[in-house]
Motif scaffolding. Structure first.
Motif, short mmCIF file in Angstrom:
data_model
loop_
_atom_site.label_atom_id
_atom_site.label_comp_id
_atom_site.label_asym_id
_atom_site.label_seq_id
_atom_site.Cartn_x
_atom_site.Cartn_y
_atom_site.Cartn_z
N PHE A 5 0.83 -1.20 0.00
CA PHE A 5 0.00 0.00 0.00
C PHE A 5 0.87 1.25 0.00
N CYS A 6 0.31 2.30 -0.58
CA CYS A 6 1.01 3.58 -0.55
C CYS A 6 0.04 4.62 0.01
N VAL A 7 0.55 5.41 0.92
CA VAL A 7 -0.27 6.51 1.46
C VAL A 7 0.30 7.80 0.88
N ILE A 8 -0.56 8.58 0.26
CA ILE A 8 -0.09 9.85 -0.31
C ILE A 8 -0.88 10.96 0.37
N ALA A 9 -0.15 11.97 0.76
CA ALA A 9 -0.87 13.11 1.31
C ALA A 9 -0.17 14.38 0.89
N GLY A 10 -0.88 15.22 0.19
CA GLY A 10 -0.38 16.54 -0.14
C GLY A 10 -0.97 17.52 0.86
N ASP A 11 -0.48 18.75 0.81
CA ASP A 11 -0.92 19.74 1.80
C ASP A 11 -2.44 19.95 1.77
N ARG A 33 -7.94 19.00 4.31
CA ARG A 33 -9.30 18.45 4.35
C ARG A 33 -9.42 17.30 5.34
N GLY A 34 -8.28 16.96 6.00
CA GLY A 34 -8.30 15.87 7.00
C GLY A 34 -8.38 14.49 6.38
N VAL A 35 -7.85 14.32 5.16
CA VAL A 35 -7.87 13.00 4.52
C VAL A 35 -6.48 12.67 3.94
N VAL A 36 -6.29 11.40 3.61
CA VAL A 36 -5.11 10.96 2.84
C VAL A 36 -5.63 10.02 1.76
N THR A 37 -4.78 9.77 0.74
CA THR A 37 -5.14 8.79 -0.28
C THR A 37 -4.38 7.50 -0.01
N VAL A 38 -5.11 6.38 0.01
CA VAL A 38 -4.47 5.08 0.20
C VAL A 38 -4.57 4.33 -1.12
N LYS A 39 -3.40 3.96 -1.67
CA LYS A 39 -3.39 3.21 -2.94
C LYS A 39 -3.07 1.76 -2.65
N ARG A 53 -10.09 8.97 5.96
CA ARG A 53 -9.92 10.05 6.94
C ARG A 53 -8.62 9.86 7.71
N LEU A 54 -7.92 10.96 7.90
CA LEU A 54 -6.64 10.94 8.60
C LEU A 54 -6.74 10.20 9.94
N ASP A 55 -7.85 10.44 10.63
CA ASP A 55 -8.03 9.82 11.95
C ASP A 55 -8.20 8.31 11.86
N ASP A 56 -8.63 7.82 10.70
CA ASP A 56 -8.92 6.38 10.59
C ASP A 56 -7.82 5.59 9.88
N VAL A 57 -6.85 6.33 9.31
CA VAL A 57 -5.95 5.65 8.36
C VAL A 57 -5.11 4.54 9.02
N VAL A 58 -4.71 4.74 10.26
CA VAL A 58 -3.85 3.72 10.88
C VAL A 58 -4.64 2.43 11.05
N GLU A 59 -5.80 2.56 11.64
CA GLU A 59 -6.63 1.37 11.87
C GLU A 59 -6.95 0.67 10.54
#
Ligand code: HAM
Length: 443
Positions: free
Chosen positions: A387-393, A398-404, A415-421
């Motif tokens: 998996f790749c996590v991409i996050a631009g400014d 917006r409080g999100v990241v992209t998970v590929k 959501r940033l808060d949920d990404v680890v889980e």
């Protein structure tokens, strides 16, 4: 003013001849061998011992023998602070020294020790023969055998077979003890003395002191002279014979095939009674086909000042085992996550995600090297990550990241808060990443 000379380019420093670097890709294969060895040794009740790599030179000279090749030609010895020291050429003498030094015999009737580590011998380097090499070995103190001798051979075979090595041959012999050895030495001298002039220079010199070494010589002149030498198995006394028969009977009971090899003497002087070697029929090993060797050394503990304690052990050469294993599928790597910090502002968030992923047992890598998105994705693809996590400014704002999902070529916003889980559960459910194979590109 002194003229300033540009420094001359430094000479290229390389690893010492016969000593190898083991890079991470290769080390993964080593871990497999080491973990199989540890697990099997523990199945038989062995516990790890770690002794220093440097011992007093006298320990090796006395135990391995003054006229052995190891002591005569191969030891890395030096003097420091007035002490004559040697970097260990093998592990048995140090283990026995520790056994005596710590009074272990008085604490338990039987002790089973194993060790893993580098040994040093200044031999002529060849494939499977190095100057720094690794051994995995076991030493069993306190059991006079012969059942434990056979079980030890079984232990070795179990390790080798679990590692996928087939075509193994077990060679055994007995050197007898005390009187037998004196009688055999005399018989050998009577046989070899008339052939003195035909022997190699080394053997001519060693004949009187240690004729047994001649049976171990690779020199064709010595081989020819010892061809018709009397066999030690024929001169074993009653007790030695009974011990040897006991080893054979226990091997039979275990269904282990073996070859009785009366010329097997091994190159170390401390052996008594049972000797064994295991050879692997791997073309790549050539003359270095002995992957494992061992035997009894019932006199060593006493000669080091301890109580009379029978002992037996073996060591296997890890480099040779790795050659005999041949190419095997690379060990599985857990699915991992590549965190591409796209834009400086995202670095702290990525660092925090990575740290929490590792808390959750997920392998991950942060890429904080500035690059275009395309280049980062290329690096992620070739990293072997699942998996790749991409996050631009702006995403972070917006409080999100992209998970590929790199294998499925799919992506989602999380959501940033949920990404680890989210990633911990995905990584655990996902099959291991295909790579971390050699030949990564674009990194
Ligand atoms: P050894 O036969 O000298 O015995 O070595 C054991 C194994 O270590 C060999 O069978 C071989 O696989 C590996 N080995 C030895 N020398 C080299 C080298 N130069 N390069 C690569 N591999 C090598 C011992 O060392 C005894 N301490 C074994 C023992 C334990 N006997 C009783 N207890």
């Amino acid at each position: 003013m002194n003229p300033v000379h540009p420094p001359s380019p430094p000479a290229k420093l390389r690893a010492v001849r016969g000593m190898n670097d083991i890079l991470p890709e290769e080390a993964r294969k080593w871990h497999r061998v080491e973990s199989v060895f540890r697990r099997v040794a523990e199945l038989y009740g062995y516990g790890e011992v770690r002794t220093p790599v440097i011992e007093d030179t006298a320990l090796f000279v006395r135990q391995i023998g003054e006229t052995s090749d190891v002591v005569e030609k191969e030891m890395y010895s030096f003097e420091r602070h007035g002490d004559a020291l040697t970097v260990r050429p093998e592990g048995t003498a140090g283990a026995a020294r520790a056994f005596v030094e710590h009074g272990v015999a008085s604490k338990a009737p039987i002790s089973r020790w194993y060790y893993l580590g580098p040994m040093f011998r200044g031999e002529r380097p060849a494939k499977g023969r190095y100057r720094q090499f690794y051994q995995a070995g076991c030493e069993l103190f306190g059991d006079p055998g012969p059942v434990c001798d056979a079980e030890m051979i079984e232990l070795c075979l179990r390790v080798l077979r679990e590692l996928g090595i087939r075509d193994l041959t077990v060679h055994i012999n007995s050197l007898g003890s005390g009187d037998t050895r004196v009688r055999y030495r005399d018989a050998l001298l009577t046989h070899l003395k008339p052939k003195l002039a035909e022997l190699s220079e080394d053997s001519q010199r060693r004949l009187e002191k240690n004729p047994l070494r001649i049976l171990d010589s690779k020199d064709p002149r010595d081989r020819a002279a010892s061809e018709t030498a009397p066999s030690i198995v024929d001169v074993l006394d009653e007790a030695d014979r009974a011990h040897f028969d006991g080893v054979c009977a226990a091997l039979d009971a275990l269904g282990i095939e073996y070859v009785i090899d009366p010329k097997l003497v091994r190159g170390l002087d401390y052996y008594t009674r049972t000797l064994f070697e295991i050879k692997a029929d791997a073309a790549d090993l050539g003359a270095q086909s002995t992957v494992c060797g061992g035997g009894r050394y019932d006199e060593m503990v006493e000669s080091l000042g301890g109580p009379k304690t029978p002992a037996i052990g073996f060591a296997m050469g890890l480099e040779r085992i790795l050659v005999a294993m041949g190419e095997q599928p690379p060990p599985e790597q857990p699915a991992s996550v590549y965190l591409a910090a796209f834009g400086k502002g995202s670095v702290p968030a990525m660092l925090r995600i990575a740290s929490k992923l590792r808390d959750g047992g997920v392998n991950c890598e942060v890429d904080a090297r500035e690059a275009k998105l395309k280049a980062m994705l290329k690096r992620a693809g070739s990293s072997g990550a699942a998996f790749c996590v991409i996050a631009g400014d702006d995403e972070l704002a917006r409080g999100v990241v992209t998970v590929k999902d790199l294998a499925a070529h799919a992506q989602e916003e999380v959501r940033l808060d949920d990404v680890v889980e989210h990633l911990v559960s995905k990584a655990k459910a996902s099959p291991p990443a295909l790579s971390n194979l050699p030949g990564e590109v674009g990194r």
